[in-house]
Design a protein around this motif. Structure first.
Motif, PDB file in Angstrom:
ATOM      1  N   ALA A  15       2.913  -1.629 -90.083  1.00 38.41           N
ATOM      2  CA  ALA A  15       3.401  -2.844 -89.435  1.00 38.41           C
ATOM      3  C   ALA A  15       4.182  -2.484 -88.181  1.00 38.41           C
ATOM      4  CB  ALA A  15       4.286  -3.637 -90.394  1.00 38.41           C
ATOM      5  N   GLY A  16       4.105  -3.362 -87.151  1.00 39.39           N
ATOM      6  CA  GLY A  16       4.826  -3.113 -85.919  1.00 39.39           C
ATOM      7  C   GLY A  16       6.274  -3.544 -86.022  1.00 39.39           C
ATOM      8  N   MET A  28      13.946   2.494 -76.116  1.00 39.84           N
ATOM      9  CA  MET A  28      12.727   3.134 -76.621  1.00 39.84           C
ATOM     10  C   MET A  28      11.852   3.624 -75.482  1.00 39.84           C
ATOM     11  SD  MET A  28      11.670   0.565 -79.732  1.00 39.84           S
ATOM     12  CE  MET A  28      10.140   1.453 -80.006  1.00 39.84           C
ATOM     13  N   LEU A  29      11.845   2.866 -74.387  1.00 39.95           N
ATOM     14  CA  LEU A  29      11.010   3.225 -73.237  1.00 39.95           C
ATOM     15  C   LEU A  29      11.362   4.612 -72.725  1.00 39.95           C
ATOM     16  CD1 LEU A  29       9.010   2.213 -70.950  1.00 39.95           C
ATOM     17  CD2 LEU A  29      11.083   1.593 -69.686  1.00 39.95           C
ATOM     18  N   GLN A  30      12.658   4.896 -72.572  1.00 40.64           N
ATOM     19  CA  GLN A  30      13.078   6.182 -72.012  1.00 40.64           C
ATOM     20  C   GLN A  30      12.769   7.340 -72.951  1.00 40.64           C
ATOM     21  OE1 GLN A  30      16.787   6.352 -69.827  1.00 40.64           O
ATOM     22  NE2 GLN A  30      17.068   4.157 -69.998  1.00 40.64           N
ATOM     23  N   LYS A  31      12.685   7.061 -74.255  1.00 37.63           N
ATOM     24  CA  LYS A  31      12.432   8.123 -75.223  1.00 37.63           C
ATOM     25  C   LYS A  31      10.939   8.317 -75.488  1.00 37.63           C
ATOM     26  CE  LYS A  31      16.779   7.260 -77.686  1.00 37.63           C
ATOM     27  NZ  LYS A  31      17.379   6.823 -78.957  1.00 37.63           N
ATOM     28  N   ALA A 245      -0.326  -9.235 -73.918  1.00 37.19           N
ATOM     29  CA  ALA A 245       1.003  -8.829 -73.460  1.00 37.19           C
ATOM     30  C   ALA A 245       1.682  -7.933 -74.492  1.00 37.19           C
ATOM     31  CB  ALA A 245       1.857 -10.063 -73.177  1.00 37.19           C
ATOM     32  N   TYR A 246       1.499  -8.245 -75.767  1.00 36.17           N
ATOM     33  CA  TYR A 246       2.069  -7.404 -76.824  1.00 36.17           C
ATOM     34  C   TYR A 246       1.405  -6.023 -76.840  1.00 36.17           C
ATOM     35  CZ  TYR A 246       5.295 -10.497 -79.296  1.00 36.17           C
ATOM     36  OH  TYR A 246       6.386 -11.267 -79.641  1.00 36.17           O
ATOM     37  N   GLN A 247       0.116  -5.990 -76.603  1.00 34.24           N
ATOM     38  CA  GLN A 247      -0.588  -4.705 -76.561  1.00 34.24           C
ATOM     39  C   GLN A 247      -0.061  -3.848 -75.405  1.00 34.24           C
ATOM     40  OE1 GLN A 247      -4.844  -5.297 -76.543  1.00 34.24           O
ATOM     41  NE2 GLN A 247      -4.743  -6.730 -78.255  1.00 34.24           N
ATOM     42  N   THR A 255       4.735   2.523 -79.129  1.00 33.48           N
ATOM     43  CA  THR A 255       5.098   2.068 -80.478  1.00 33.48           C
ATOM     44  C   THR A 255       4.539   0.659 -80.672  1.00 33.48           C
ATOM     45  OG1 THR A 255       7.173   3.314 -80.346  1.00 33.48           O
ATOM     46  CG2 THR A 255       7.006   1.668 -82.078  1.00 33.48           C
ATOM     47  N   GLU A 256       4.009   0.406 -81.843  1.00 34.82           N
ATOM     48  CA  GLU A 256       3.459  -0.917 -82.134  1.00 34.82           C
ATOM     49  C   GLU A 256       4.583  -1.941 -82.228  1.00 34.82           C
ATOM     50  OE1 GLU A 256       0.445  -3.566 -82.483  1.00 34.82           O
ATOM     51  OE2 GLU A 256       0.214  -1.396 -82.202  1.00 34.82           O
ATOM     52  N   VAL A 257       4.446  -3.023 -81.464  1.00 33.99           N
ATOM     53  CA  VAL A 257       5.427  -4.107 -81.463  1.00 33.99           C
ATOM     54  C   VAL A 257       4.739  -5.385 -81.929  1.00 33.99           C
ATOM     55  CG1 VAL A 257       7.054  -5.464 -80.095  1.00 33.99           C
ATOM     56  CG2 VAL A 257       6.697  -3.041 -79.569  1.00 33.99           C
TER      57      VAL A 257
END
Length: 460
Positions: A15-16, A28-31, A245-247, A255-257
């Motif tokens: 699950a995302g 999360m983006l920076q990591k 947009a979620y993809q 990471t799955e959102v």
């Protein structure tokens, strides 16, 4: 049954992330972002290149161990000299003395061989092993500043790579924020479109009732059904855009959102300070750093007209057995070399003039970067203000369109207007909604672009 239970327990693993906030996404983006990781790796490589360039100032120390065997006369004699074992016997002294003694006894052949026959021990020696261990150290004492400038250039290129990483980070922050606001806007659009669908359902129910009672025609029912199908198609398209947009957000974060915390407010207009723009903007900083690098490159070309001085030292030992009597047979050599190129056909002079022209070019590039960024900021400011004005107007028009639709809906029930008139008013409401959401999205995009240019986080 067991497989079914395993599948149920495994579902949460795939699950995302649910209810992801914008700040969490930026962390999360920076990591996790793969492009940022690649850029950081490239920056690390530049850092090691700078360290390698600095290391040239400390010279080189090499340890060499050689193992050889030869019966070549020159080699064998040289081996003995390096091993400090050469004696007169290597020159055929024993053969000479034998011939000398025989000559004294009246042997004329011995007298002739004493001066004319080459000694066999010198020319035809037995094969010999030779082991040599040597430490060699070379150190540049003066290079006209060339090594210093190379070190500064590689350090500046490392800094340039950090600017590239920061610019990429700003771009990814822009894309992440835009994705969040896009999702929030499309969810708002879906919500409003769902309400319109509900109104169409109610209208369809009213039209069908009026048709049964003879107050409406079959064409009215068909027209409502067509409008409902059109609205359903728009709703489905909006849901697909939301999934897309979620993809994209999941791709950015690696990471799955599954869902985000919706953002209801509009993006804020940043404060503009001309001095801060010039000190923080990545493109301007890169241009200024590029100017410094061209100055360093100019100094490198100037160094070609200066001499170079280097020192060297060697220490070692040799023997026909490895490391035998090492200290007894050791030897050293040291010295200094001075080199100065006096003529090379004007190559250095041409390269120096080229470096000077390049420096003047980069100076203009810096000025162009400053003026170009200033113009771009002014353009975005104007566009944002224009979009803000459009938003106010569209909000008023949307509110008016909703009231007009409600009015026409009541009048349709009384038979005062046709179904076509009513649906046209509903289309106007939908049109205003689309225009409002579109211009809000455009305004947000412009603000995110402006933030990226301003580099609000400051220098890296």
């Amino acid at each position: 049954m067991k497989r079914y239970l395993i599948f149920l327990f495994a579902i949460p693993l795939f699950a995302g992330i649910e209810h992801l906030s914008l700040q969490q996404a930026l962390d999360m983006l920076q990591k996790n972002n793969l492009e940022l990781k690649i850029s950081q790796f490239e920056s690390q490589m530049k850092m090691y290149e700078a360290k390698a360039a600095k290391g040239h100032n400390y010279g080189t120390l090499d340890a060499t161990v050689s193992a050889m065997r030869s019966n070549d006369a020159g080699n064998v004699f040289g081996f003995k000299l390096q091993s400090r074992e050469a004696d007169f016997g290597d020159f055929g002294a024993d053969e000479f003395m034998n011939n000398f003694g025989n000559c004294q006894d009246g042997d004329m052949q011995a007298c002739e061989d004493m001066y004319n026959k080459p000694p066999s021990s010198l020319n035809y020696p037995e094969a010999r092993n030779h082991y040599q261990t040597k430490l060699s150290y070379m150190l540049p004492l003066y290079t006209g500043g060339k090594l210093t400038e190379y070190g500064r250039i590689t350090q500046s290129l490392y800094r340039m790579s950090q600017y590239d990483t920061q610019k990429l980070l700003n771009e990814k922050i822009f894309q992440t924020k835009k994705a969040f606001y896009d999702i929030s806007l499309v969810e708002n659009y879906i919500y409003n479109l769902s309400k319109i669908m509900q109104n169409i359902d109610k209208l369809e129910s009213v039209v069908r009732s009026m048709y049964k009672e003879g107050y409406a025609q079959n064409i009215d029912v068909l027209e409502v059904e067509a409008r409902k199908a059109e609205a359903q198609s728009m709703l489905n398209q909006a849901k697909l855009n939301k999934d897309l947009a979620y993809q994209f957000l999941s791709f950015l974060l690696n990471t799955e959102v599954s869902s985000i915390t919706k953002i209801d407010e509009m993006a804020r207009m940043p404060q503009i300070n001309t001095a801060e723009i010039e000190s923080n903007n990545i493109d301007i900083q890169k241009a200024l750093l590029g100017l410094q690098i061209t100055q360093m490159a100019l100094n490198v070309e100037k160094s070609n007209f200066l001499p170079t001085v280097g020192a060297f030292a060697e220490y070692g030992s040799a023997d026909n057995r490895l490391w035998n009597e090492f200290l007894d047979k050791d030897a050293y050599t040291f010295g200094v070399q001075f080199k100065w190129n006096l003529f090379n056909g004007g190559v250095d002079a041409a390269n120096l003039e080229k470096a000077k022209v390049n420096y003047l070019k980069v100076q203009d590039q810096v000025a162009l970067a400053k003026s170009g960024i200033a113009l771009q900021v002014k353009k975005l400011q104007t566009e944002i203000l224009s979009k803000s004005s459009d938003i106010k107007n569209y909000k008023k028009q949307l509110s008016f369109a909703k009231k007009v639709y409600e009015n026409y809906h009541a009048r349709y029930k009384e038979g005062l207007v046709s179904i076509s008139d009513l649906l046209m008013k509903q289309s106007k409401e939908l049109e205003m909604l689309l225009k409002l959401l579109t211009v809000e999205n455009e305004r947000n995009t412009k603000i995110f672009e402006l933030n990226s240019i301003l580099n609000a986080g400051g220098n890296v």
